[in-house]
Scaffold this motif. Structure first.
Motif, PDB file in Angstrom:
ATOM      1  N   VAL A   1      -2.313  39.836  29.910  1.00 13.12           N
ATOM      2  CA  VAL A   1      -3.413  39.026  30.394  1.00 13.12           C
ATOM      3  C   VAL A   1      -2.823  38.584  31.792  1.00 13.12           C
ATOM      4  O   VAL A   1      -1.763  38.008  31.865  1.00 13.12           O
ATOM      5  CB  VAL A   1      -3.535  37.621  29.322  1.00 13.12           C
ATOM      6  CG1 VAL A   1      -4.604  36.699  30.096  1.00 13.12           C
ATOM      7  CG2 VAL A   1      -4.071  38.287  27.863  1.00 13.12           C
ATOM      8  N   GLN A   2      -4.012  38.586  32.555  1.00 14.47           N
ATOM      9  CA  GLN A   2      -3.578  38.084  34.107  1.00 14.47           C
ATOM     10  C   GLN A   2      -4.636  37.177  34.565  1.00 14.47           C
ATOM     11  O   GLN A   2      -4.081  36.318  35.431  1.00 14.47           O
ATOM     12  CB  GLN A   2      -3.710  39.294  34.908  1.00 14.47           C
ATOM     13  CG  GLN A   2      -2.743  40.433  34.607  1.00 14.47           C
ATOM     14  CD  GLN A   2      -1.217  40.022  35.130  1.00 14.47           C
ATOM     15  OE1 GLN A   2      -1.125  39.366  35.893  1.00 14.47           O
ATOM     16  NE2 GLN A   2      -0.446  40.427  34.030  1.00 14.47           N
ATOM     17  N   ASP A   3      -5.692  37.032  34.038  1.00 15.22           N
ATOM     18  CA  ASP A   3      -6.451  36.037  34.342  1.00 15.22           C
ATOM     19  C   ASP A   3      -7.717  35.704  33.313  1.00 15.22           C
ATOM     20  O   ASP A   3      -7.953  36.758  32.494  1.00 15.22           O
ATOM     21  CB  ASP A   3      -7.231  36.280  35.640  1.00 15.22           C
ATOM     22  CG  ASP A   3      -7.858  34.828  36.227  1.00 15.22           C
ATOM     23  OD1 ASP A   3      -7.566  33.686  35.785  1.00 15.22           O
ATOM     24  OD2 ASP A   3      -8.650  35.011  37.288  1.00 15.22           O
TER      25      ASP A   3
ATOM     26  N   VAL B   1     -11.704  38.217  30.006  1.00 20.25           N
ATOM     27  CA  VAL B   1     -10.245  38.420  30.369  1.00 20.25           C
ATOM     28  C   VAL B   1      -9.927  39.562  31.225  1.00 20.25           C
ATOM     29  O   VAL B   1     -10.308  40.588  30.819  1.00 20.25           O
ATOM     30  CB  VAL B   1      -9.584  38.549  28.895  1.00 20.25           C
ATOM     31  CG1 VAL B   1      -8.317  38.439  28.837  1.00 20.25           C
ATOM     32  CG2 VAL B   1      -9.905  37.212  27.817  1.00 20.25           C
ATOM     33  N   LEU B   2      -9.185  39.229  32.033  1.00 13.62           N
ATOM     34  CA  LEU B   2      -8.538  40.511  32.942  1.00 13.62           C
ATOM     35  C   LEU B   2      -7.269  40.818  32.542  1.00 13.62           C
ATOM     36  O   LEU B   2      -6.257  39.894  32.433  1.00 13.62           O
ATOM     37  CB  LEU B   2      -8.642  39.962  34.445  1.00 13.62           C
ATOM     38  CG  LEU B   2      -7.784  40.957  35.382  1.00 13.62           C
ATOM     39  CD1 LEU B   2      -8.696  42.140  35.529  1.00 13.62           C
ATOM     40  CD2 LEU B   2      -7.760  40.224  36.751  1.00 13.62           C
ATOM     41  N   LEU B   3      -7.183  42.072  32.158  1.00 17.56           N
ATOM     42  CA  LEU B   3      -5.753  42.591  31.675  1.00 17.56           C
ATOM     43  C   LEU B   3      -5.097  43.761  32.657  1.00 17.56           C
ATOM     44  O   LEU B   3      -6.063  44.519  33.462  1.00 17.56           O
ATOM     45  CB  LEU B   3      -5.823  43.033  30.569  1.00 17.56           C
ATOM     46  CG  LEU B   3      -6.488  42.485  29.090  1.00 17.56           C
ATOM     47  CD1 LEU B   3      -6.885  43.372  28.226  1.00 17.56           C
ATOM     48  CD2 LEU B   3      -5.603  41.185  28.834  1.00 17.56           C
TER      49      LEU B   3
ATOM     50  N   CYS C   1     -12.430  42.400  29.857  1.00 15.82           N
ATOM     51  CA  CYS C   1     -12.902  42.657  28.542  1.00 15.82           C
ATOM     52  C   CYS C   1     -13.492  41.463  28.133  1.00 15.82           C
ATOM     53  O   CYS C   1     -13.228  40.330  28.600  1.00 15.82           O
ATOM     54  CB  CYS C   1     -11.893  43.174  27.876  1.00 15.82           C
ATOM     55  SG  CYS C   1     -10.480  41.944  27.422  1.00 15.82           S
ATOM     56  N   ASP C   2     -14.129  41.537  27.101  1.00 15.75           N
ATOM     57  CA  ASP C   2     -14.862  40.404  26.223  1.00 15.75           C
ATOM     58  C   ASP C   2     -14.227  40.709  24.803  1.00 15.75           C
ATOM     59  O   ASP C   2     -14.731  41.461  24.056  1.00 15.75           O
ATOM     60  CB  ASP C   2     -16.305  40.564  26.579  1.00 15.75           C
ATOM     61  CG  ASP C   2     -17.183  39.507  25.409  1.00 15.75           C
ATOM     62  OD1 ASP C   2     -16.266  38.664  24.956  1.00 15.75           O
ATOM     63  OD2 ASP C   2     -18.302  39.565  25.454  1.00 15.75           O
TER      64      ASP C   2
ATOM     65  N   PRO D   1      -3.544  40.188  40.367  1.00 18.75           N
ATOM     66  CA  PRO D   1      -4.805  40.339  40.150  1.00 18.75           C
ATOM     67  C   PRO D   1      -5.543  39.097  39.595  1.00 18.75           C
ATOM     68  O   PRO D   1      -4.844  38.421  38.851  1.00 18.75           O
ATOM     69  CB  PRO D   1      -5.321  41.554  39.261  1.00 18.75           C
ATOM     70  CG  PRO D   1      -4.002  41.377  38.446  1.00 18.75           C
ATOM     71  CD  PRO D   1      -2.758  40.897  39.298  1.00 18.75           C
ATOM     72  N   PHE D   2      -6.789  38.733  39.956  1.00 15.81           N
ATOM     73  CA  PHE D   2      -7.623  37.581  39.279  1.00 15.81           C
ATOM     74  C   PHE D   2      -9.148  37.823  39.500  1.00 15.81           C
ATOM     75  O   PHE D   2      -9.407  38.641  40.329  1.00 15.81           O
ATOM     76  CB  PHE D   2      -7.070  36.187  39.987  1.00 15.81           C
ATOM     77  CG  PHE D   2      -7.034  36.192  41.381  1.00 15.81           C
ATOM     78  CD1 PHE D   2      -8.243  35.897  42.175  1.00 15.81           C
ATOM     79  CD2 PHE D   2      -5.819  36.677  42.072  1.00 15.81           C
ATOM     80  CE1 PHE D   2      -8.093  35.846  43.607  1.00 15.81           C
ATOM     81  CE2 PHE D   2      -5.871  36.616  43.448  1.00 15.81           C
ATOM     82  CZ  PHE D   2      -6.722  36.190  44.135  1.00 15.81           C
TER      83      PHE D   2
END
Length: 404
Positions: free
Chosen positions: A102-104, A110-112, A131-132, A166-167
């Motif tokens: 997980v990044q944000d 969710v950003l991975l 992703c959701d 990343p975000f």
């Protein structure tokens, strides 16, 4: 004669539903009949509802995927418990899910990123996916093209390498209407310069959008040396009015780094005058084009200071103290995270003031930026939540689409 509720015109029903006190009440109303459901799930209505109601605080998600839902008696606890049961925070619906980190998180999405090259030097740009976890849908982003990243300085042996973070970018009004839109920024932090690359789902492509040398940011030699050697993984990131902010308070600097997402430019701003404690600060939207900042003044102060400034230009100006929030004496609070609507604090016991090794956790709390109401959101002994991402709001409705 009494008339049925379904005979009420849709625009009047919408006004009634907008006045429901809680999103759970809207969900119950939508289950009453087809007419109510069609109205309650309409995109334009939901956008109006979300503007009027604070988003639910659903919990905290660690980088590895461990989710801790908000606990009672917080009003979001029932929805948080339901999310914990329904969502897949192991990300098993994504190929090679055990390698994703997980990044944000923003609005339930969710950003991975992932790095499959175990034991080898990590690439500058890793694979990314949005992703959701509730509806188990994802989109794998294309890799950053080599020609776009070619401008980054090459890492030399024994010299600090390029670091990337990343975000997700908050969606604008038009992007919210399209619901499946998303934007991702990768910020590259080098020894001598900064760069930003943005991906937009509307174009499906990456663009190099911002670049600035540290020497071009009007910094003193001391500030430049300090800021250029601290990479973005350990800096707290804030967002307000179309700008991202990074602060160096923990490292003794009174400067803010800004990235304006409208014109994609980096700049530097000063914090409000005074001595700001290293227990963290948070930048939020104060309303009426004003920027708000929460923080603790001095080394021993326990009261939380709320300072505001006009933000119509590129940098905040005319800072003034808006309010001082008195917190329980004998305890120590730390600012751990902030969103556009909430500030999050950890609270430790009084004994930790005299003996830092006896740092008993009392609980996690939120402050609503608009009402300044303090509420407990979690109270178990899980210190990892200092390193977790706050999970606020459900993702936009994706039931009619196969992918985000």
């Amino acid at each position: 004669m009494a008339s049925h509720l379904t005979d009420i015109p849709d625009h009047l029903l919408a006004e009634i539903f907008l006045r429901l006190p809680d999103p759970t009440d809207l969900a119950r109303a939508s289950a009453a009949c087809v007419t109510f459901r069609q109205l309650a799930t309409d995109g334009s209505f939901l956008r109006r509802f979300r503007r009027l109601h604070a988003p639910p605080i659903l919990g905290f998600l660690r980088a590895g995927g461990m989710f801790r839902p908000t606990m009672p008696p917080h009003p979001s606890a029932p929805a948080a418990h339901a999310l914990a049961l329904a969502a897949d925070f192991s990300f098993s619906f994504i190929p090679s899910h055990c390698h994703w980190t997980v990044q944000d998180i923003r609005d339930g999405r969710v950003l991975l990123d992932r790095d499959l090259r175990r034991g080898k030097p990590s690439p500058v740009f890793k694979d990314l996916v949005v992703c959701d976890p509730l509806h188990r849908r994802y989109v794998l982003l294309p890799p950053v093209p080599h020609d776009i990243g070619a401008s980054l300085e090459h890492p030399f042996p024994m010299v600090r390498k390029v670091e990337c973070k990343p975000f997700l970018v908050p969606l604008g009004e038009e992007e919210q209407r399209l619901e499946r839109q998303h934007r991702v920024i990768v910020m590259a932090h080098c020894k001598t310069s900064l760069a930003a690359f943005v991906f937009s789902s509307s174009t499906g492509q990456w663009q190099a959008v911002a670049s600035k040398g540290w020497s071009d940011l009007a910094l003193s030699e001391c500030d430049m040396a300090q800021m250029s050697w601290v990479h973005p993984f350990i800096l707290r990131r804030h967002y307000a009015y179309g700008c991202f902010y990074w602060d160096w308070v923990e490292f003794g600097s009174d400067k803010l780094l800004l990235l304006d997402t409208k014109n994609m430019e980096f700049s530097i701003a000063d914090l409000p005058p005074g001595e700001w404690n290293k227990r963290g600060l948070a930048i939020v939207e104060a309303g009426e084009s004003r920027l708000g900042m929460f923080g603790f003044r001095g080394e021993t102060a326990s009261d939380l200071s709320y300072t505001v400034a006009w933000n119509k230009g590129k940098s905040p100006r005319q800072w003034q103290v808006e309010k001082t929030i008195s917190l329980d004496s004998g305890y120590r609070y730390y600012i751990t995270d902030a969103t556009q609507r909430y500030l999050f604090l950890t609270k430790t016991s009084a004994s930790s003031l005299e003996n830092p090794l006896d740092n008993e956790l009392v609980g996690y709390f939120s402050i609503d930026v608009k009402t300044l109401k303090l509420q407990r959101v979690y109270h178990k002994q899980h210190y990892f939540m200092n390193e977790a991402y706050s999970y606020i709001n459900f993702p936009p409705s994706l039931l009619s689409s196969r992918r985000i």
